[in-house]
Design an enzyme around this catalytic site. Structure first.
Site, short mmCIF file in Angstrom:
data_model
loop_
_atom_site.label_atom_id
_atom_site.label_comp_id
_atom_site.label_asym_id
_atom_site.label_seq_id
_atom_site.Cartn_x
_atom_site.Cartn_y
_atom_site.Cartn_z
N HIS A 136 0.80 -1.23 0.00
CA HIS A 136 0.00 0.00 0.00
C HIS A 136 0.83 1.28 0.00
O HIS A 136 0.53 2.25 0.70
CB HIS A 136 -0.94 0.00 1.21
CG HIS A 136 -2.03 -1.05 1.16
ND1 HIS A 136 -2.41 -1.67 0.00
CD2 HIS A 136 -2.82 -1.58 2.14
CE1 HIS A 136 -3.39 -2.53 0.26
NE2 HIS A 136 -3.64 -2.51 1.55
N HIS A 210 -9.98 2.04 0.16
CA HIS A 210 -9.89 0.94 1.14
C HIS A 210 -10.95 1.04 2.24
O HIS A 210 -10.65 0.81 3.41
CB HIS A 210 -8.48 0.94 1.74
CG HIS A 210 -7.98 -0.40 2.16
ND1 HIS A 210 -8.56 -1.12 3.19
CD2 HIS A 210 -6.96 -1.16 1.70
CE1 HIS A 210 -7.89 -2.25 3.34
NE2 HIS A 210 -6.92 -2.31 2.45
N GLU A 347 -11.63 -3.82 -3.04
CA GLU A 347 -10.69 -2.82 -3.52
C GLU A 347 -10.48 -3.03 -5.02
O GLU A 347 -9.91 -4.04 -5.43
CB GLU A 347 -9.35 -2.97 -2.79
CG GLU A 347 -9.47 -2.98 -1.27
CD GLU A 347 -8.27 -3.67 -0.61
OE1 GLU A 347 -7.13 -3.43 -1.01
OE2 GLU A 347 -8.50 -4.46 0.33
C1 GLA Z 1 -5.31 -5.25 2.06
C2 GLA Z 1 -4.51 -6.51 2.05
C3 GLA Z 1 -4.63 -7.21 3.36
C4 GLA Z 1 -4.31 -6.29 4.51
C5 GLA Z 1 -5.17 -5.05 4.43
C6 GLA Z 1 -4.78 -4.04 5.46
O1 GLA Z 1 -6.61 -5.44 1.84
O2 GLA Z 1 -4.90 -7.36 1.02
O3 GLA Z 1 -3.76 -8.31 3.38
O4 GLA Z 1 -2.95 -5.95 4.48
O5 GLA Z 1 -5.03 -4.45 3.19
O6 GLA Z 1 -4.76 -4.57 6.74
#
Ligand code: GLA
Length: 382
Positions: A136, A210, A347
């Site tokens: 991210h 997100h 997402e």
């Molecule tokens: C995303 C990832 C997850 C986790 C979340 C944040 O969705 O796919 O594995 O890291 O973000 O906690």
């Protein structure tokens, strides 16, 4: 209009018939102070109201949606996104609640990629099964910066235009990336996100949103009774580090078959290697028939409230994450602790680790090109 309070208010319905549902209602956007980031820069919180009374609160810190109230089948409103009451809790450690994620949403293996013959090294800030990866956007991703923000009203739609330029070398990425992200709360009860970006040097870009949704309400517990449809026949199989192996795994006959509406809890703990790696669902689906146009990716229904959310996107992939890492230590709005699987994220994005996966659609943006992506979360009842 004073400097702290930006009000876009329009009395609607002046020319509408008396029978119109919208006739008596106004749309509005208001702005208030929302504390400061860790360097002391002031943040704001906007409140957007659509003609049907749907209300969304959004901060310029990370473009975070802190609450989103939508009606159930009886018209009763509930806030359907997880979040915190104040900015300090977001700064202290948010699992990316409600934000815009980038420069690269999702994982890049070992935090490394090469582009045009040069190798780039990014911070590794995540390590499922002790396998380090870049997640991210790194240590200070786009969820942790204050964006320029401007309220807008267009007819019965209200919105915020966010702008931010990520400098050349930001978190190790090449090129200055100039972005505009517009959030709309439309009269059709849709939360619409329009992303665009340009760069002055070739760089990977994968922006996403997100929000953690619970259509029963953010404090209503498990999401396992929601039903889900995903327009996908394959997922990008991952290794224990949640990095794609490159294999596209057919969903047929697996716990990942959501081609017809299926209760999320039905197969979430099935005996399956992919499920083991994710601790449940935390996988990227390959959306069927990707052509870059806005189309239906997923539909979720919460049977008690009757709330329905449809996800439309121009992107090729959809990360379905089930809040498997929530463990009650994130104490959210109203002091409510969020436990494992109390929310899901959908997402919309390109596939994880695309810079290292030549067979995946490219995430490289070059000078002169425009990155553009649209996603909608459409709310209704059934
Ligand atoms: C995303 C990832 C997850 C986790 C979340 C944040 O969705 O796919 O594995 O890291 O973000 O906690």
């Amino acid at each position: 209009m004073n400097a702290r309070t930006l009000v876009g208010m329009m009395m609607l319905g002046m020319f509408l018939g008396a029978a119109s549902v919208h006739a008596a209602n106004a749309v509005s956007v208001t702005r208030e102070a929302f504390g400061a980031d860790k360097d002391g820069n002031a943040a704001s919180l906007f409140t957007l109201v659509n003609p049907n009374g749907l209300t969304m609160k959004v901060s310029d810190y990370g473009c975070i949606v802190t609450s989103l109230s939508v009606p159930d089948k009886k018209g009763k409103m509930a806030d359907v996104v997880l979040g915190y009451d104040n900015i300090d809790d977001y700064i202290k450690g948010s699992p990316y609640f409600g934000c815009v994620v980038g420069r690269y949403g999702n994982r890049i293996a070992k935090g490394a990629f090469s582009l045009d013959g040069k190798t780039y090294s990014l911070v590794t800030n995540n390590e499922p099964a002790n396998i380090p990866s870049h997640l991210h956007g790194g240590a200070i991703g786009f969820d942790k910066v204050i964006w320029d923000a401007e309220a807008i009203v267009r007819g019965e739609d209200v919105g915020i235009v966010f702008r931010h330029t990520s400098p050349d070398g930001d978190e190790g990425y090449p090129g200055a990336l100039e972005m505009t992200v517009t959030y709309w709360l439309t009269a059709a009860n849709t939360f619409r996100i329009e992303y665009s970006a340009k760069t002055d040097a070739a760089t990977p870009v994968n922006l996403t949103h997100h929000s953690y949704f619970n259509l029963g309400g953010h404090n209503s517990g498990t999401i396992l009774d929601h039903t889900l449809m995903v327009a996908s026949e394959h997922l990008t199989a991952v290794d224990a580090g949640l990095i794609p192996t490159g294999e596209l795994l057919p969903v047929q006959g697996t716990p990942f078959d959501f081609r017809t509406s299926t209760r999320i809890g039905d197969h979430i703990d099935a005996k399956n290697e992919q499920i083991d790696f994710g601790g449940g669902y935390d996988h990227n689906f390959v959306l069927t028939g990707w052509d870059g146009k806005l189309r239906l990716a997923a539909r979720v229904h919460e049977p008690k409230s009757g709330r329905v959310m449809e996800v439309m996107t121009t992107e090729p992939g959809l990360q379905f994450y089930c809040g498997n890492f929530l463990d009650g230590s994130n104490v959210g709005k109203g002091g409510h602790p969020y436990e494992r699987r109390n929310a899901f994220c959908l997402e919309t994005q390109h596939h994880p680790d695309s810079p290292n996966q030549p067979s995946f659609p490219s995430t490289i943006l070059r000078p002169g090109e425009v990155y553009s992506h649209t996603t909608e979360y459409r709310f209704s009842v059934k």
